[in-house]
Design a protein around this motif. Structure first.
Motif, PDB file in Angstrom:
ATOM      1  N   LEU A  83     -36.409 -30.676   2.483  1.00  0.00           N
ATOM      2  CA  LEU A  83     -35.192 -29.774   3.337  1.00  0.00           C
ATOM      3  C   LEU A  83     -34.611 -30.653   2.815  1.00  0.00           C
ATOM      4  CD1 LEU A  83     -37.535 -29.791   6.941  1.00  0.00           C
ATOM      5  CD2 LEU A  83     -36.822 -27.792   5.397  1.00  0.00           C
ATOM      6  N   LYS A  84     -33.500 -29.496   3.127  1.00  0.00           N
ATOM      7  CA  LYS A  84     -32.209 -29.527   2.907  1.00  0.00           C
ATOM      8  C   LYS A  84     -31.284 -29.156   3.614  1.00  0.00           C
ATOM      9  CE  LYS A  84     -31.476 -30.593  -2.115  1.00  0.00           C
ATOM     10  NZ  LYS A  84     -30.786 -30.763  -3.359  1.00  0.00           N
ATOM     11  N   THR A  85     -29.923 -29.661   3.960  1.00  0.00           N
ATOM     12  CA  THR A  85     -28.680 -29.396   4.015  1.00  0.00           C
ATOM     13  C   THR A  85     -28.648 -27.297   4.072  1.00  0.00           C
ATOM     14  OG1 THR A  85     -28.167 -31.118   4.714  1.00  0.00           O
ATOM     15  CG2 THR A  85     -26.226 -29.259   4.809  1.00  0.00           C
ATOM     16  N   ALA A 124     -34.571 -22.923  12.570  1.00  0.00           N
ATOM     17  CA  ALA A 124     -33.478 -23.977  11.728  1.00  0.00           C
ATOM     18  C   ALA A 124     -33.372 -23.476  10.076  1.00  0.00           C
ATOM     19  CB  ALA A 124     -33.483 -25.303  11.905  1.00  0.00           C
ATOM     20  N   ILE A 125     -34.603 -23.420  10.127  1.00  0.00           N
ATOM     21  CA  ILE A 125     -34.521 -22.239   8.487  1.00  0.00           C
ATOM     22  C   ILE A 125     -33.913 -21.046   8.173  1.00  0.00           C
ATOM     23  CG2 ILE A 125     -35.905 -21.388   6.519  1.00  0.00           C
ATOM     24  CD1 ILE A 125     -37.670 -24.700   7.168  1.00  0.00           C
ATOM     25  N   LYS A 126     -34.489 -19.899   9.597  1.00  0.00           N
ATOM     26  CA  LYS A 126     -33.830 -18.491   9.561  1.00  0.00           C
ATOM     27  C   LYS A 126     -32.358 -18.833   9.499  1.00  0.00           C
ATOM     28  CE  LYS A 126     -37.587 -16.539  12.091  1.00  0.00           C
ATOM     29  NZ  LYS A 126     -37.840 -15.456  13.381  1.00  0.00           N
ATOM     30  N   ALA A 127     -31.970 -19.763  10.307  1.00  0.00           N
ATOM     31  CA  ALA A 127     -30.376 -19.613  10.934  1.00  0.00           C
ATOM     32  C   ALA A 127     -29.903 -20.381   9.619  1.00  0.00           C
ATOM     33  CB  ALA A 127     -30.038 -20.693  11.842  1.00  0.00           C
ATOM     34  N   GLU A 128     -30.528 -20.599   8.563  1.00  0.00           N
ATOM     35  CA  GLU A 128     -30.138 -21.379   7.097  1.00  0.00           C
ATOM     36  C   GLU A 128     -29.139 -22.354   6.916  1.00  0.00           C
ATOM     37  OE1 GLU A 128     -27.452 -18.449   5.071  1.00  0.00           O
ATOM     38  OE2 GLU A 128     -29.594 -17.644   5.463  1.00  0.00           O
ATOM     39  N   LEU A 129     -29.769 -23.497   8.592  1.00  0.00           N
ATOM     40  CA  LEU A 129     -29.173 -24.831   8.661  1.00  0.00           C
ATOM     41  C   LEU A 129     -29.975 -25.372   7.622  1.00  0.00           C
ATOM     42  CD1 LEU A 129     -29.234 -24.409  12.988  1.00  0.00           C
ATOM     43  CD2 LEU A 129     -26.922 -24.551  11.263  1.00  0.00           C
ATOM     44  N   LEU A 130     -31.032 -25.720   7.675  1.00  0.00           N
ATOM     45  CA  LEU A 130     -32.044 -26.262   6.326  1.00  0.00           C
ATOM     46  C   LEU A 130     -31.851 -25.254   5.490  1.00  0.00           C
ATOM     47  CD1 LEU A 130     -34.304 -27.872   9.163  1.00  0.00           C
ATOM     48  CD2 LEU A 130     -32.764 -28.958   7.592  1.00  0.00           C
ATOM     49  N   LYS A 131     -32.951 -25.335   3.885  1.00  0.00           N
ATOM     50  CA  LYS A 131     -33.090 -24.761   3.027  1.00  0.00           C
ATOM     51  C   LYS A 131     -33.984 -25.933   2.458  1.00  0.00           C
ATOM     52  CE  LYS A 131     -31.495 -23.893  -1.673  1.00  0.00           C
ATOM     53  NZ  LYS A 131     -30.961 -24.559  -2.280  1.00  0.00           N
TER      54      LYS A 131
END
Length: 151
Positions: free
Chosen positions: A48-50, A117-124
Motif C-alpha cells: 500500500l502506497k500513498t 481508503a483505497i476507493k478514496a484513492e488515499l491509498l494505492k
C-alpha cells in the motif's frame, strides 16, 4: 574390483542424494491449509502506497481510514487477510502491507475494492503473487491474544 568400487560409490551417492522424509510431516494439516509438498502456497502480497488523493479534509481522511480499519477486520474474519501492518514514514511513500489468502490477483482486486481508503484513492495498492508458508494463516489464532486493548 573396479566395478565393485564403482557400484558401491554409485549406491552411496544415490542414498545421500535421496530426500529425507520429515518425521513431523502432517499431510492432513497440509491439506487443511491448502499447501503443497513443500508446505507452501500462493498468496497475494499487497504493498500500500500513498494514493493520488492529496486532500487535507481531516474528517474525510478520518472517515476513510476508520472504514479501512473496519474493512480489515471483516477480511480477517473471512480468513482472507492474514498479515497487515503499517510502515514507518519513508521516502518511497510505502504506507503498509497486506498478505491476502487468495489464489489470484483478480480475487485480491475484488477484495481491495471494498476498502474505503483505497476507493478514496488515499491509498494505492500494488499487488504481487507471493509464494510462502501454508502455515502463515495459523498465527491469526494467537494474534488477538497479544493485544491488551481491543481497539
Amino acid at each position: 574390483m573396479k566395478i565393485l568400487i564403482f557400484i558401491t560409490l554409485l549406491v552411496f551417492s544415490i542414498e545421500t542424494q535421496a530426500q529425507i522424509t520429515n518425521p513431523d510431516y502432517d499431510s492432513s494439516l497440509v491439506k487443511k491449509l491448502d499447501g503443497d509438498e513443500r508446505g507452501m502456497k500462493m498468496y497475494v502480497f499487497v504493498l500500500l502506497k500513498t494514493g493520488s488523493n492529496k486532500t487535507t479534509d481531516k474528517e474525510f481522511i478520518n472517515t476513510a481510514f476508520t472504514g479501512h480499519m473496519k474493512n480489515m477486520g471483516v477480511l480477517v474474519k473471512e480468513n482472507k487477510l492474514i498479515v497487515a501492518g503499517p510502515f514507518e514514514k519513508n521516502e518511497e511513500d510505502f504506507r503498509g502491507l497486506f498478505i491476502l489468502d487468495v489464489n489470484s490477483l483478480e480475487e485480491a482486486k475484488v477484495l481491495l475494492e471494498t476498502d474505503p481508503a483505497i476507493k478514496a484513492e488515499l491509498l494505492k495498492p500494488e499487488m504481487f503473487l507471493w509464494y510462502g508458508s501454508a502455515a502463515l494463516p495459523m498465527y491469526l489464532q494467537f494474534a488477538d491474544k497479544l493485544k491488551k486493548n481491543k481497539n
